[in-house]
Structure formats: C-alpha cells, structure tokens
Design an enzyme around this catalytic site. Structure first.
Site, PDB file in Angstrom:
ATOM      1  CG  ASN A 191      33.034  27.183  21.258  1.00 24.18           C
ATOM      2  OD1 ASN A 191      33.573  26.363  20.519  1.00 24.18           O
ATOM      3  ND2 ASN A 191      32.822  28.444  20.901  1.00 24.18           N
ATOM      4  CE  LYS A 246      35.738  30.345  21.611  1.00 25.51           C
ATOM      5  NZ  LYS A 246      35.890  31.767  21.764  1.00 25.51           N
ATOM      6  CG  HIS A 305      30.988  31.414  18.394  1.00 24.37           C
ATOM      7  ND1 HIS A 305      31.985  32.334  18.171  1.00 24.37           N
ATOM      8  CD2 HIS A 305      31.044  31.108  19.709  1.00 24.37           C
ATOM      9  CE1 HIS A 305      32.625  32.559  19.318  1.00 24.37           C
ATOM     10  NE2 HIS A 305      32.071  31.817  20.261  1.00 24.37           N
ATOM     11  CD  GLU A 331      35.628  32.880  18.336  1.00 23.91           C
ATOM     12  OE1 GLU A 331      35.676  31.654  18.177  1.00 23.91           O
ATOM     13  OE2 GLU A 331      35.888  33.438  19.426  1.00 23.91           O
ATOM     14  CD  GLU A 356      29.336  32.872  23.395  1.00 25.56           C
ATOM     15  OE1 GLU A 356      29.897  32.219  24.278  1.00 25.56           O
ATOM     16  OE2 GLU A 356      29.653  32.808  22.202  1.00 25.56           O
ATOM     17  N   GLY A 384      36.927  35.773  25.167  1.00 23.86           N
ATOM     18  CA  GLY A 384      38.379  35.573  25.169  1.00 23.86           C
ATOM     19  C   GLY A 384      39.178  36.766  25.655  1.00 23.86           C
ATOM     20  CB  SER A 414      35.577  36.425  29.948  1.00 22.11           C
ATOM     21  OG  SER A 414      36.366  36.819  28.843  1.00 22.11           O
TER      22      SER A 414
HETATM   23  P1  PGA Z   1      35.560  32.482  26.215  1.00 20.75           P
HETATM   24  O1  PGA Z   1      34.735  32.113  24.898  1.00 20.75           O
HETATM   25  O2  PGA Z   1      34.911  31.750  27.364  1.00 20.75           O
HETATM   26  O3  PGA Z   1      36.956  32.012  25.946  1.00 20.75           O
HETATM   27  O4  PGA Z   1      35.461  33.961  26.406  1.00 20.75           O
HETATM   28  C1  PGA Z   1      33.344  31.985  24.914  1.00 20.75           C
HETATM   29  C2  PGA Z   1      32.846  31.598  23.557  1.00 20.75           C
HETATM   30  O5  PGA Z   1      33.367  32.083  22.545  1.00 20.75           O
HETATM   31  O6  PGA Z   1      31.907  30.789  23.446  1.00 20.75           O
END
Ligand code: PGA
Length: 252
Positions: A12, A14, A99, A101, A168, A174, A213
């Site tokens: 992803n 983003k 997601h 976000e 997640e 992140g 992560s």
């Molecule tokens: P990350 O993000 O691997 O940077 O923690 C995962 C995600 O949001 O899908």
C-alpha cells in the site's frame, strides 16, 4: 501460515509515488523470480495517478496492480472520487477498501466499506477489506469485539467472488510497533472462526493478511502465525528490496 492458502503480499503506497517511482515497480517485477512467484502472490497499490502506468508496466508479468480506495457508485457527481470500474479500466485487479486512514480521515463507516466491496466485485476487482482496533480500544479490552463488528458489517453477506481481509491494528500502522504473535494469532483465529460460521467452507479459503509495521526483519515471524495468509505492507513496500524480502519471509 494457514493451511494451503497461497499467501498474498500487498504493498500500500498510500500518498507516495511520482512517475519516477515506476523504477521501483520495475525492480519488483525483475526480482520477482519464478521460484518466488510460484509461492506467493504480489500486489502493488500505488496512488490513483500511477494506476495506468503501473498496470501497463506490469502487463504480462505476475505482479498485480491495485488501487487504495474506490467509490461505491458506478459514475456520477462525486468530485475527486474514482469508481471501481475506472480502476478496472486502468488495468488494475484489486482495490483496498476500509483502510483505517479512510475510516478515520474520511469518516467511512462499515456500511460505506461494504458498499465499496460490492462495487469492487461489480467491476471484477478483488476487494481487500481492512479492519483493526485503535490503541484505546485494545487497552479497553475491546479488540475482538471491534474487529468482529467490522468484519460482520464491512464484508458483504454473500460472496460472489473472492475477498481478502486485512487485519491492521491502527496503533501498529506506521509506528514500528507490532502486536505479539500471540495477539495476532488470537485475532486471526477469531476472524477465521467468524468467517467459517458465516460462510461455511468459503470462509476457510478467504486470505487473512496482517498489516502494521511489517518489515523484512519481522515478516517471517508474523507470517508463520496460524491463519496469517500474507501481509499488507505500507512504508516498506516503497522499497523493492524490502518488499521482496517480506515476500520471501512470507513463504519461508
Ligand atoms: P505500515 O502501513 O506498513 O507503514 O505500518 C501498513 C498499512 O497502512 O497498510
């Protein structure tokens, strides 16, 4: 790793990536050799601006391309949105929906996400439905209740085609923090039981990704957990070497 489901590692990106990032996809394609491709599926989800370029570059190769969100409607007065049909038209094969976000930053409800998953199928795309608890919800002992509610309400009642679910934990995205393998096993086991209760045998074959992560250094350990069938990778997916190292860890 659960049973005999073929793992999927999805990146992803983003809101990252410009035309020059095509080089990263090129490197992923080049290093995704037949041995690795025989054992794990790869999906790269760039921002919408790069979908067509990425799909064109990936054509004829085994790396699939996906989007990060879609609108549930076919077309119309929805400024700034893109439909699942547009994503398919760009040459993509999948779309992430729900997601955290999007849930937090765009106020998306479980019902919105359910409608987006249906739209993905309507356009012939594979929906990847994301679920996960916040830190406060975990601290309050609500993790399973939250995740089970999200699965119940974000994943449609009938499955006309394949779906992938990504667990997640919001606090792991992140941050460099990850749940213990025991915590991942608990949530993935609960989701699997819920899916089997709801969909019968179909529920056994739904791939459950862990995300939050995931890095080359922790991928093998996380991917070895029962009912973890791959990873949804954010930051580390922007680097071809890291993304491929995670894919190797996933099927090791
Ligand atoms: P990350 O993000 O691997 O940077 O923690 C995962 C995600 O949001 O899908």
């Amino acid at each position: 790793m659960a049973g005999n489901l073929r793992p999927l590692v999805a990146g992803n990106w983003k809101m990252n990536g410009l035309k020059a990032s095509t080089e990263v996809l090129r490197a992923i394609i080049n290093d995704y050799d037949a041995a690795l491709a025989g054992r794990v599926d790869l999906l790269v989800c760039p921002p919408a601006t790069l979908l067509t370029a990425f799909a064109d570059l990936a054509q004829g190769h085994r790396v699939a391309i996906g989007a990060q969100d879609c609108h549930s409607e076919l077309a119309g007065a929805f400024t700034g949105d893109i439909s699942a049909e547009m994503i398919a038209d760009a040459g993509a094969a999948a779309v992430i929906v729900g997601h955290s976000e999007r849930r937090a930053g765009h106020g998306e409800s479980d019902a919105d996400i359910c409608a987006k998953a249906k739209a993905a199928w309507r356009a012939g795309l594979l929906p990847i439905v994301c679920v996960g608890e916040t830190r406060a919800q975990r601290d309050a002992g609500q993790t399973l209740a939250v995740v089970e509610r999200q699965v119940a309400q974000s994943v449609p009642d009938t499955l006309p085609a394949d779906v992938v679910i990504a667990y997640e934990p919001v606090w792991a995205i992140g941050t460099g923090l990850t749940p213990t393998t025991g915590d991942v096993a608990e949530v993935h086991g609960a989701i699997r039981r819920q899916l089997v209760a709801r969909y019968g045998g179909q529920g056994e074959s739904i791939r459950l990704l862990y995300g939050g992560s995931v890095k080359p250094s922790n991928a093998a350990e996380l991917m070895a957990v029962e009912h973890v069938n791959g990873a949804l990778v954010g930051g580390a997916s922007l680097f071809a070497a890291d993304f491929l190292a995670i894919a190797r860890g996933c099927c090791g």
